[in-house]
Design a protein around this motif. Structure first.
Motif, PDB file in Angstrom:
ATOM      1  N   ILE A 351       0.742  -1.192  -0.022  1.00 41.53           N
ATOM      2  CA  ILE A 351       0.207  -0.143   0.091  1.00 41.53           C
ATOM      3  C   ILE A 351       1.048   1.306   0.131  1.00 41.53           C
ATOM      4  O   ILE A 351       0.549   2.372  -0.528  1.00 41.53           O
ATOM      5  N   LEU A 354       2.016   1.717  -3.342  1.00 45.95           N
ATOM      6  CA  LEU A 354       0.843   2.224  -4.352  1.00 45.95           C
ATOM      7  C   LEU A 354       0.416   3.678  -4.033  1.00 45.95           C
ATOM      8  O   LEU A 354       0.272   4.521  -4.935  1.00 45.95           O
ATOM      9  N   LEU A 358       0.715   6.687  -6.581  1.00 46.19           N
ATOM     10  CA  LEU A 358      -0.533   7.550  -7.087  1.00 46.19           C
ATOM     11  C   LEU A 358      -0.069   9.119  -6.795  1.00 46.19           C
ATOM     12  O   LEU A 358      -0.643   9.849  -7.449  1.00 46.19           O
ATOM     13  N   LEU A 362      -0.491  10.916 -10.011  1.00 47.01           N
ATOM     14  CA  LEU A 362      -1.721  11.917 -10.235  1.00 47.01           C
ATOM     15  C   LEU A 362      -1.432  13.324  -9.237  1.00 47.01           C
ATOM     16  O   LEU A 362      -2.222  14.040  -9.349  1.00 47.01           O
ATOM     17  N   ARG A 364      -2.119  13.223  -5.982  1.00 46.67           N
ATOM     18  CA  ARG A 364      -3.133  13.192  -5.219  1.00 46.67           C
ATOM     19  C   ARG A 364      -2.750  12.137  -4.144  1.00 46.67           C
ATOM     20  O   ARG A 364      -2.327  11.206  -4.304  1.00 46.67           O
ATOM     21  N   PRO A 365      -2.901  12.626  -2.733  1.00 43.13           N
ATOM     22  CA  PRO A 365      -2.624  11.645  -1.719  1.00 43.13           C
ATOM     23  C   PRO A 365      -3.802  10.575  -1.323  1.00 43.13           C
ATOM     24  O   PRO A 365      -5.056  10.781  -1.952  1.00 43.13           O
ATOM     25  N   LEU A 366      -3.498   9.377  -1.114  1.00 41.64           N
ATOM     26  CA  LEU A 366      -4.226   8.380  -0.766  1.00 41.64           C
ATOM     27  C   LEU A 366      -4.640   8.672   0.588  1.00 41.64           C
ATOM     28  O   LEU A 366      -4.093   9.066   1.561  1.00 41.64           O
ATOM     29  N   LEU A 367      -6.006   8.532   0.813  1.00 39.93           N
ATOM     30  CA  LEU A 367      -6.744   8.954   2.055  1.00 39.93           C
ATOM     31  C   LEU A 367      -7.208   7.828   2.978  1.00 39.93           C
ATOM     32  O   LEU A 367      -7.513   6.798   2.216  1.00 39.93           O
ATOM     33  N   TRP A 386      -3.145   8.569   4.042  1.00 43.90           N
ATOM     34  CA  TRP A 386      -2.565   7.540   4.503  1.00 43.90           C
ATOM     35  C   TRP A 386      -1.183   7.351   5.096  1.00 43.90           C
ATOM     36  O   TRP A 386      -0.373   8.353   4.215  1.00 43.90           O
TER      37      TRP A 386
END
Lengths: 519, 259
Positions: A351, A354, A358, A362, A364-367, A386
């Motif tokens: 994760i 990943l 991302l 992109l 953009r952060p993973l939340l 995250w």
């Protein structure tokens, strides 16, 4: 000048000048106020000056390296005001610095106080300074050099207007362009800005328009911030410039492979990386890559660089290629030695990769979702970025809450034309989102009181406004009143979460809001 | 080679080996990956529904499209997708990713408990548009770390991104990929199934209160399968879907009528 006086190399009084080797012998490069008062100008040949003036003039040889060193010392000192400090480059005559105080001025009690504080400290250190604060670096430079006073603070958006009256020298142009403009009778930035751009560009080149746009804020100007030299960095130069994503990614992988043993020896990993690309024509591009966890695997770093280049696409603009590629570790984190080959990867490792991918691909952060210590529904949960380790501010999820909707609106949406059978009971029919909903079943109420320690103003305002404001304040959540929540099911089978804002009061129309939807 | 009819050694084996040769031929025809392995599926646990789906469940890997029957049923479709996600997460460890286009609803953390989902096992991504949702799903498919991927789209699922998702999902241990899109009619795309979800009155508990959510699910399109129309009930405690028994429902309704 100031450097010499501060170091005790020059007397406090008496005219003082600095001279350097120029065309036709020694020429003056810098003067103190007393020497300027004698009518001397930088650039004059030293021999003619000595012959012209009658008073003894103390002349020191110029030492650009020591000047640069002193400027960098000043920059590091100014880092106490804001983290981003950039020394003036050759275009600005290398005798000053930019401080990006965005988001830092409140620490000193406002922009005006910050400028006063800075000026006071510099004066105490006997460093003469002119300070201008504006929202455009180019405009601030022009005002600091050619402004009317020593301290200028321009309100946001006012810099373009403030620089109009300044002379064209304030644009950071080369002397040839300045004299050309003067021959044409163009003395002020405002006059220049009023002219057609095409002929100006043809006559003086694109550089003039660039400087003009930077001074009035039409074009952004990135500062080259002074950073501490990275402890871990590697660079590779190329005889034939490289372009193309595959080459850059392979170079990044090789550079990381060079750094990895050094990082491993010190038991740390890279949390932030900067890939600096030097283009053949002198343009430098820097790509900052943030990682969610310490990393030193060259393959993963290469994959992230590749994703970042994917996102940049044509914006990277390799031109004729890059001749030097450097990779520096900007942020480090402890990374204990771990057996990499045997056994399964720890949970969350994938994760983390990943999330980084991302973030590069992109931007953009993973939340992930976290609970908060509040019983007001819209405050009780929030997304946060995250991270491999859950931050302490995130609370465990309570397991005794009454049913909550799957989708919660940030603010309640007004339900109109509400018809109830009993005045303090749930609605029987209401209109919401241009549709009439007939309630087949209702459960409740669940009363959620407002948090009295928040928004005291909103609370008293609501009480003072009284029933007359009932419809005007139909903006939903945040009125500071207790809410009575009902779960209702429409005849169509949709389940909604409704609340009445404030308790039932005779003579006052009840304000109903839809706050969420159940699956 | 064994395929050459002139090969004497092959011929000498006689007719008894023709079955093996046929199997070898089939294996060659099925592509370079060797004999076709049964595709991993997520069974819904309802024989009535699973027999309609090829392989006895929702195929893991290719995207499944879920659309609301009417625009107002968007939350019901979202709930159905999260129920499938919860069913899959109950069987295997890992986390689910929800990539949402702007304007699409994100789940409320406290409301997930009502569907039996652990909010800590949910990752969210607020994408800037449908194209970013597809890119994020593709990146997650390539990373192979998350067992469930859900994309919330503002528009439809066009053929090209659908096909790209399908290609990215090929390989070992594919995740469950669910695509939620608005109610408009969908164009043909790479989706394996297309569901239309409408809200239905929830189950009632023995006191007449709202209990498990129910949805009317229509299997509109199913590659290599049959369509169907069911009333489904999600049991969040057992992580399984149920077909509500008409008798029980009638009894509850009768109870309500009496009360």
């Amino acid at each position: 000048m100031t450097r010499l006086r501060r170091a005790g190399l020059a007397p406090e009084r008496g005219p003082l000048a600095v001279a350097a080797e120029g065309p036709g012998g020694l020429r003056l490069t810098a003067l103190d106020p007393e020497a300027s008062a004698l009518g001397l100008r930088p650039g004059e040949p030293l021999g003619r000056v000595r012959a012209r003036i009658g008073v003894p003039l103390r002349v020191h040889p110029a030492d650009p390296a020591a000047d640069r060193e002193a400027l960098l010392r000043l920059c590091r000192w100014a880092g106490g005001y804001a983290p981003i400090v950039a020394p003036f480059g050759p275009a600005e005559a290398a005798d000053g610095l930019y401080v990006d105080v965005a988001g830092a001025s409140h620490l000193r009690g406002g922009e005006m106080r910050l400028v006063d504080d800075l000026a006071g400290r510099l004066a105490r250190a006997r460093i003469p300074a002119r300070i201008a604060l504006a929202d455009i670096p180019g405009g601030a430079f022009a005002l600091a050099r050619y402004g009317a006073t020593d301290r200028v603070v321009v309100p946001p958006g006012g810099a373009a207007e403030a620089v109009r009256g300044l002379p064209v020298e304030a644009l950071r142009l080369d002397p040839g362009t300045v004299s050309g403009l003067r021959r044409l009778g163009l003395r002020r930035i405002g006059e220049l800005d009023a002219l057609a751009r095409g002929p100006l560009a043809r006559r003086f080149g694109e550089a003039l328009l660039l400087r003009l746009d930077q001074a009035v804020g039409r074009r952004p100007e990135p500062l080259a911030p002074l950073t501490d030299a990275a402890d871990y960095s590697a660079a590779r130069g190329f005889l034939d410039p490289i372009d193309g994503q595959a080459d850059l990614v392979a170079t990044a992988r090789a550079l990381m492979a060079e750094l990895a043993p050094r990082l491993e020896r010190d038991g740390i990993g890279a949390c932030g990386l900067r890939l600096v690309l030097h283009r053949v024509d002198g343009v430098v591009r820097a790509l900052d890559i943030g990682l969610s966890r310490p990393e030193r695997c060259p393959g993963r770093v290469a994959a992230l660089v590749s994703l970042r280049l994917d996102r940049l696409g044509a914006a990277l603009d390799a031109g004729f290629g890059f001749e030097t590629v450097a990779l520096a570790v900007t942020v480090t984190g402890a990374m204990p030695a771990r057996q990499t080959d045997l056994g399964a990867a720890p949970a969350g490792d994938g994760i983390g990769f990943l999330a980084d991918a991302l973030a590069q691909r992109l931007g953009r952060p993973l939340l992930c979702l976290g609970a908060r210590a509040s019983h007001i529904p819209e405050r009780a949960a929030r997304p946060f970025p995250w991270a491999a380790a859950t931050p302490d501010s995130v609370r465990p999820w309570p397991d005794h809450l009454p049913p909550r909707p799957l989708v919660l609106f940030p603010r309640g949406e007004a339900a109109l034309d509400v018809l109830s059978i009993v005045p303090e009971g749930p609605p029987r029919r209401f209109r919401w989102r241009a549709q009439v909903h007939r309630v087949a079943h209702a459960e409740g109420p669940e009363r959620i009181a407002a948090e009295w320690w928040r928004e005291p103003g909103a609370r008293s305002a609501e009480a003072a406004a009284g029933p007359a404001q009932g419809h005007a304040s139909r903006q939903g959540a945040g009125s500071g009143q207790a809410r009575d929540y009902y779960r209702v099911e429409c005849e169509a089978g949709r389940r909604l979460w409704l609340y009445r804002d404030g308790p039932h009061a005779p003579g006052r129309p009840a304000a109903w809001f839809v706050h969420g939807l159940f699956a | 080679m064994g395929l050459d009819p002139a090969d004497e050694t092959e011929r000498a084996r006689g007719p008894g080996s023709s079955r093996e040769r046929l199997a070898a031929l089939r294996a060659r025809l099925s592509g370079p990956g060797g004999p076709a392995v049964p595709h991993p599926v997520l069974p819904l646990g309802l024989p009535g529904v699973d027999t309609h789906l090829p392989g006895g469940g929702l195929a893991l890997g290719p995207p499944h499209e879920i659309a609301p029957a009417e625009p107002a049923d968007g939350v019901a479709a979202f709930g159905f997708a999260l129920a499938l996600c919860g069913r899959h997460l109950a069987r295997i460890p890992g986390a689910a990713l929800i990539a949402a286009a702007p304007g699409q609803p994100l789940p409320h953390g406290h409301g997930l408990a009502g569907l039996g989902l652990d909010p800590a096992r949910l990752l969210l991504l607020e994408a800037g548009g449908d194209a970013e949702v597809f890119r994020a799903l593709e990146a997650a498919l390539h990373a192979r770390t998350l067992p469930v991927l859900i994309g919330l789209l503002g528009g439809g699922l066009p053929l090209k991104p659908g096909r790209r998702l399908q290609l990215a999902a090929e390989g070992a241990s594919p995740p469950l990929v669910l695509i939620l899109r608005p109610a408009e009619a969908g164009l043909p795309n790479g989706a394996a199934t297309r569901w239309r979800i409408a809200s239905a009155p929830a189950a009632r508990d023995r006191f007449g209160g709202l209990d498990n959510p129910r949805w009317r699910a229509r299997l509109e399109r199913c590659r290599n399968g049959r369509g169907g129309d069911w009333l489904l009930e999600w049991d969040h405690a057992a992580h399984r879907l149920r077909l509500p028994e008409p008798l029980a429902r009638d009894a509850a309704a009768a109870g309500r009528a009496r009360a």
